[in-house]
Scaffold this motif. Structure first.
Motif, short mmCIF file in Angstrom:
data_model
loop_
_atom_site.label_atom_id
_atom_site.label_comp_id
_atom_site.label_asym_id
_atom_site.label_seq_id
_atom_site.Cartn_x
_atom_site.Cartn_y
_atom_site.Cartn_z
N ASN A 1 5.29 5.26 -6.42
CA ASN A 1 3.87 5.23 -6.05
C ASN A 1 3.69 4.67 -4.58
N ASN A 2 2.83 5.45 -3.84
CA ASN A 2 2.26 5.13 -2.50
C ASN A 2 1.65 3.85 -2.47
N LYS A 3 1.87 3.10 -1.54
CA LYS A 3 0.92 1.72 -1.12
C LYS A 3 0.62 1.76 0.42
N TYR A 4 -0.51 0.99 0.46
CA TYR A 4 -1.02 1.31 1.86
C TYR A 4 -1.87 -0.03 2.07
N GLU A 5 -1.58 -0.55 3.19
CA GLU A 5 -2.51 -1.65 3.87
C GLU A 5 -3.71 -1.00 4.67
N ILE A 6 -4.69 -1.57 4.39
CA ILE A 6 -5.99 -1.15 5.17
C ILE A 6 -6.43 -2.26 5.92
N ILE B 1 -10.19 10.93 12.24
CA ILE B 1 -9.32 10.65 11.35
C ILE B 1 -7.86 11.09 12.26
N CYS B 2 -7.28 10.02 12.41
CA CYS B 2 -5.94 10.40 13.38
C CYS B 2 -4.83 9.90 12.54
N VAL C 1 12.74 8.51 14.01
CA VAL C 1 13.42 7.98 12.83
C VAL C 1 12.36 7.87 11.64
N LYS C 2 11.31 7.02 11.73
CA LYS C 2 10.48 6.96 10.72
C LYS C 2 9.93 8.37 10.24
N GLU C 3 9.69 9.27 11.19
CA GLU C 3 8.86 10.39 10.80
C GLU C 3 9.98 11.41 10.13
N ALA C 4 11.09 11.35 10.60
CA ALA C 4 12.09 12.04 9.81
C ALA C 4 12.88 11.63 8.41
N PHE C 5 12.83 10.23 8.39
CA PHE C 5 13.37 9.91 7.25
C PHE C 5 12.47 9.06 6.07
N THR C 6 11.31 8.98 6.76
CA THR C 6 10.38 8.50 5.41
C THR C 6 9.38 9.29 5.42
N ASP C 7 8.20 9.16 4.52
CA ASP C 7 6.69 9.78 4.55
C ASP C 7 5.79 8.71 4.54
N ALA C 8 6.13 7.54 5.37
CA ALA C 8 5.16 6.45 5.67
C ALA C 8 4.45 6.60 6.78
N ASP C 9 3.21 6.80 6.36
CA ASP C 9 2.42 7.50 7.64
C ASP C 9 1.38 6.25 8.06
N ASN C 10 1.16 6.48 9.28
CA ASN C 10 0.18 5.42 9.80
C ASN C 10 -1.33 6.16 10.31
N LEU D 1 -6.60 11.81 1.03
CA LEU D 1 -6.39 13.37 0.61
C LEU D 1 -5.48 14.22 1.70
N ILE D 2 -6.04 13.82 2.94
CA ILE D 2 -5.38 14.46 4.17
C ILE D 2 -3.93 14.11 4.04
N ASP D 3 -3.59 12.96 3.90
CA ASP D 3 -2.14 12.49 3.96
C ASP D 3 -1.32 13.22 2.94
N PHE D 4 -1.91 13.31 1.69
CA PHE D 4 -1.15 14.05 0.55
C PHE D 4 -1.00 15.38 0.74
N MET D 5 -2.17 16.14 1.25
CA MET D 5 -2.16 17.40 1.56
C MET D 5 -1.21 17.89 2.61
N PHE D 6 -1.08 17.21 3.67
CA PHE D 6 -0.36 17.63 4.75
C PHE D 6 0.71 16.71 5.48
N PHE D 7 1.00 15.55 4.94
CA PHE D 7 1.96 14.68 5.55
C PHE D 7 2.87 14.01 4.42
N GLU D 8 2.53 14.28 3.29
CA GLU D 8 3.56 13.76 2.12
C GLU D 8 4.69 14.90 2.06
N HIS D 9 6.00 14.25 2.14
CA HIS D 9 7.09 15.11 2.13
C HIS D 9 7.21 15.76 0.69
#
Length: 304
Positions: free
Chosen positions: A111-116, A244-245, A252-261, A284-292
């Motif tokens: 399950n994804n978790k996020y700090e806002i 929304i950026c 390293v973080k981009e290649a080996f994880t799907d934890a996005d900022n 929604l954008i994160d899940f559609m385009f940046f979730e591995h």
């Protein structure tokens, strides 16, 4: 003389209190902060006072809870859903997805978790996906999900619900949609994908399904060493009012994880309900385009 009515989704603010788009914000009740600039230009403001001037008393101090600094609790406001008062004071939001070590080691989706956070680095909300193992690992980024957003009192103030939909633009009759509830059980808006052969396009709607804003992304949403911007525009797409950026976090973080900022900017006088819907659009954008996906690849556009 009667005052002109505000544009849809915007509130009547006292003249002189509105902060223009991309203008540095100041959070009320704070006198100190940290300074820093992210790669996308989202600034963390230093809040200080010139020498020789009296420092006004701090009425709402940041809350330190389990080592995390939370944004001060604002007073309740009339006609504002409980928990959304925080959003009246800010025009920028930073969303940091937490790295899940179990996911890295085992390869199983958790399950994804996020700090806002606000631009002072104070946590405003905490968001957590509520999903089961089979849905996460069998349906991948296209999965239906519920994301529960809580404040520093532990109250669930926003609920995001996304049904399972086809992830290809070849099916214009079954495009992505997300419902935003605040408080839980009370819809305040929707994020609806619009069919387009090349561009990621979305419409932000209010609780009555009336269009309020548009979101337009780039044709190619994957890039190396740079941020990816989704512009938030007026309904007629003639003016840019926010962004929304997806921020570049390093190879390293981009290649080996799907934890996005992510960074979100919006007009400070935008209705707090629509600010909450913009936060939902970011997820929604994160899940559609940046979730591995299961093959560790992410989509590069609406066709993939």
């Amino acid at each position: 003389m009667d005052k002109p009515a505000p544009a849809p989704g915007f509130s009547n603010c006292v003249p002189g209190n509105q902060v223009p788009y991309n203008y540095p914000q100041h959070v009320l009740g704070t006198s100190q902060g940290v300074t820093g600039v992210s790669s996308s230009g989202f600034q963390v403001q230093a809040m200080g006072f010139p020498a020789g001037t009296a420092v006004p008393p701090i009425q709402n101090q940041p809350i330190v809870k389990e080592g995390t600094i939370w944004m001060p609790v604002p007073p309740p406001l009339p006609h504002c859903p409980p928990g959304l008062e925080y959003l009246t004071q800010i025009d920028q939001i930073l969303i940091h997805q937490q790295i899940e070590l179990l996911e890295i080691v085992t390869g199983f989706e958790t399950n994804n978790k996020y700090e806002i956070k606000n631009t002072l680095g104070q946590r405003v909300y905490f968001a957590a996906e509520d999903n089961d193992f089979c849905t996460r690992n069998c349906c991948g980024p296209s999965r239906a999900f519920t994301i529960r957003i809580t404040d520093n009192l532990g109250r669930e103030v926003i609920t995001l619900q996304r049904p399972f939909r086809c992830s290809s633009c070849c099916c214009p009759c079954c495009l992505q949609e997300l419902e935003v509830q605040a408080p839980p059980g009370t819809p305040v808006g929707y994020v609806v994908q619009n069919w387009h052969p090349c561009l990621p396009k979305f419409t932000i709607q209010d609780e009555k399904r009336m269009d309020v804003l548009k979101i337009i992304g780039p044709c190619v949403v994957c890039s190396c060493c740079e941020d990816i911007n989704f512009e938030v525009k007026s309904v007629d797409e003639s003016a840019t009012v926010g962004r929304i950026c997806k921020q570049w976090t390093g190879f390293v973080k981009e290649a080996f994880t799907d934890a996005d900022n992510f960074g979100i900017t919006f007009p400070i006088d935008l209705d707090v309900k629509m600010k909450a819907v913009m936060i939902g659009a970011c997820f929604l954008i994160d899940f559609m385009f940046f979730e591995h996906a299961g093959d560790r690849k992410q989509r590069s556009g609406v066709w993939q």
